[in-house]
Enzyme design. Structure first.
Site, PDB file in Angstrom:
ATOM      1  N   VAL A 129       0.848  -1.254  -0.010  1.00 55.05           N
ATOM      2  CA  VAL A 129      -0.063  -0.017  -0.115  1.00 55.05           C
ATOM      3  C   VAL A 129       0.892   1.281   0.040  1.00 55.05           C
ATOM      4  CG1 VAL A 129      -1.823   1.365   1.121  1.00 55.05           C
ATOM      5  CG2 VAL A 129      -1.685  -1.355   1.377  1.00 55.05           C
ATOM      6  N   LYS A 202      -6.221  -2.008  -1.433  1.00 57.72           N
ATOM      7  CA  LYS A 202      -5.431  -1.268  -0.725  1.00 57.72           C
ATOM      8  C   LYS A 202      -6.051  -0.911   0.641  1.00 57.72           C
ATOM      9  CE  LYS A 202      -2.116  -0.022  -4.260  1.00 57.72           C
ATOM     10  NZ  LYS A 202      -1.784   0.994  -5.370  1.00 57.72           N
TER      11      LYS A 202
HETATM   12  N1  HSE Z   1      -1.090   0.197 -10.168  1.00 59.20           N
HETATM   13  C1  HSE Z   1      -0.961   1.089  -8.930  1.00 59.20           C
HETATM   14  C2  HSE Z   1      -1.214   2.422  -9.098  1.00 59.20           C
HETATM   15  C3  HSE Z   1       0.685   0.894  -8.627  1.00 59.20           C
HETATM   16  O1  HSE Z   1      -1.397   3.101  -9.982  1.00 59.20           O
HETATM   17  O2  HSE Z   1      -1.015   3.109  -8.116  1.00 59.20           O
HETATM   18  C4  HSE Z   1       1.290  -0.416  -7.857  1.00 59.20           C
HETATM   19  O3  HSE Z   1       0.221  -0.256  -6.565  1.00 59.20           O
END
Ligand code: HSE
Length: 436
Positions: A129, A202
């Protein structure tokens, strides 16, 4: 002798992790005790951005999680399988685990932590996270003395980048997404990011730690940013708001609650109008921020890079350092009370209709007398109090009316909208957004 590390995955974060471990000078001295033993990769032929002896690399990931010499397994392959099985196998073989895998932890955290507690090993997930932002460890430790009331995060960099550019350029979601994909800021399949699924994983993890109970991922309300239009961003701007994808976990306090009411949570992800004066409003581009509200502390905000090689690797290696510190100082394998997962129960999550917030709604109506009055009456009939009503102009020969409400129970607001849809003068309700 030091501690032997097995790394699964040598992509961006794996490379960053190896780089830190291979270059400990000027960092915490305990890092010198961490030695990369083996690295699991998909292909042995691919050129690598970090120099490792060829003998260290293997495509046999199971050989790493069962290797008797390895103390800590770092899982950086992502995805659900084989990541989940490899983590469980590592635990079964008595290895501590460090992972950046929010998808696995938010779905299988109960299984993984039950296995880890049984075996007396740690599963650490700082990198899952907020990328490089230290937020898991502060929530477990320094903030643990507070009664946490609320956690609000901008925890997805891709969507924050898209919304920031839509705001700056007045561009449409589709155009900015296409450009972000071309520039490598958005994945070819952007679903997990733009539909809010990554942010839901998250916030489920953050809520679980902040409120001390497990969270069922399917009880997290999740709405992404595909329907956020340039028109809404422009109206929000006129009303002194910006639109952000927020992940929110907070205590749900029903109006009729007494002191004995058991704790319920609201856990949700949705695009939200945020007042320009709010600290989260100025978090732009790919940056992440997490605002934690606790009693008696008040508010603290964590801000920083939510992804990227070095940033995420920093969080991974911080977890390795914590485990190494415990292994070096503890003789008994008892779970560290501030670093292990101690809760077993599931948090009660309130249905989204019960949650209370302000709303923004945009209506396209016939430009006839009494329309604003009818809107006000139908909202009023459902107990929805309006904070502002503006009619700025015409769109497609229809009047465009924007309403912002005071705090209202979501169920009441939705009932009022259903009533309003029946009005003959209402051509469309193109957008409904929540307001922080
Ligand atoms: N895909 C995620 C983002 C990054 O765009 O924040 C990794 O957690």
């Amino acid at each position: 002798m030091g501690f032997q590390i097995g790394i699964l995955g040598l992509g961006t974060v794996g490379t960053g992790t190896a780089r830190i471990l291979l270059d400990p000078a000027g960092r915490h001295p305990l890092l010198r005790e961490l030695q990369i033993s083996r690295v699991g990769v998909r292909s042995l032929d691919k050129p690598r951005a970090v120099e490792l002896p060829a003998s260290m690399l293997t495509t046999d990931l199971e050989a790493i999680v069962t290797d008797a010499d390895i103390d800590i397994v770092v899982e950086l392959i992502g995805g659900l399988e084989p990541a989940r099985s490899l983590i469980l196998q590592a635990i079964a073989n008595g290895k501590h685990v460090v992972t950046a895998n929010k998808a696995v932890i938010s779905r299988f955290g109960d299984e993984i932590y039950a296995a880890a507690n049984e075996k007396g090993v740690y599963v650490m997930l700082e990198a899952a996270v907020g990328g490089g932002i230290p937020v898991i460890q502060p929530l477990k430790q320094a903030l643990g003395v507070n009664r946490i009331k609320r956690v609000i995060g901008i925890v997805n960099g891709t969507t924050n980048y898209i919304l920031t550019r839509m705001q700056a350029e007045g561009a449409s979601f589709a155009d900015v997404l296409a450009d972000a994909q071309r520039l490598g800021y958005a994945e070819a399949d952007p679903t997990a990011d733009v539909d809010g699924l990554d942010a839901a994983d998250k916030i489920a993890i953050l809520a679980s730690i902040a409120f001390g109970g497990r969270i069922k991922l399917d009880s997290v309300y999740c709405e992404g940013i595909r329907n956020v239009s340039a028109a809404d961003i422009a109206y929000a701007e006129k009303l002194d708001f910006v639109i952000k994808l927020l992940a929110i976990a907070q205590e749900d306090i029903p109006e009729d609650s007494g002191s004995g009411t058991p704790q319920q949570l609201q856990v949700k992800v949705h695009p939200t109008l945020v007042a320009k004066t709010h600290p989260l409003a100025s978090i732009n581009d790919v940056y992440n921020a997490i605002l934690v509200e606790g009693e008696p502390l008040g508010q603290v905000m964590f801000f920083g890079p939510g992804a990227g090689e070095g940033a995420t690797a920093s969080a991974v290696v911080a977890d390795l350092l914590n485990i190494a510190a415990i292994l070096q100082t503890e003789t008994e394998p008892i779970p560290h009370p501030l670093l292990s997962c101690t809760h077993q129960h599931y948090c009660a999550i309130a249905p989204v209709e019960e949650s209370v917030s302000r709303f923004y709604a945009r209506f396209l109506t016939q430009d006839t007398p009494g329309v604003v009055g009818s809107l006000g009456t139908l909202f009023g009939d459902r107990g929805v109090s309006l904070e502002s009503v503006v009619q700025i102009g015409m769109r497609d020969r229809l009047a465009e009316i924007v309403v912002v409400t005071h705090d209202v129970r979501e169920g009441n607001f939705q009932q009022a909208l259903a009533d309003i849809r029946q009005l003959e003068a209402i051509a469309d309700i193109p957008s409904v957004l929540r307001v922080l």
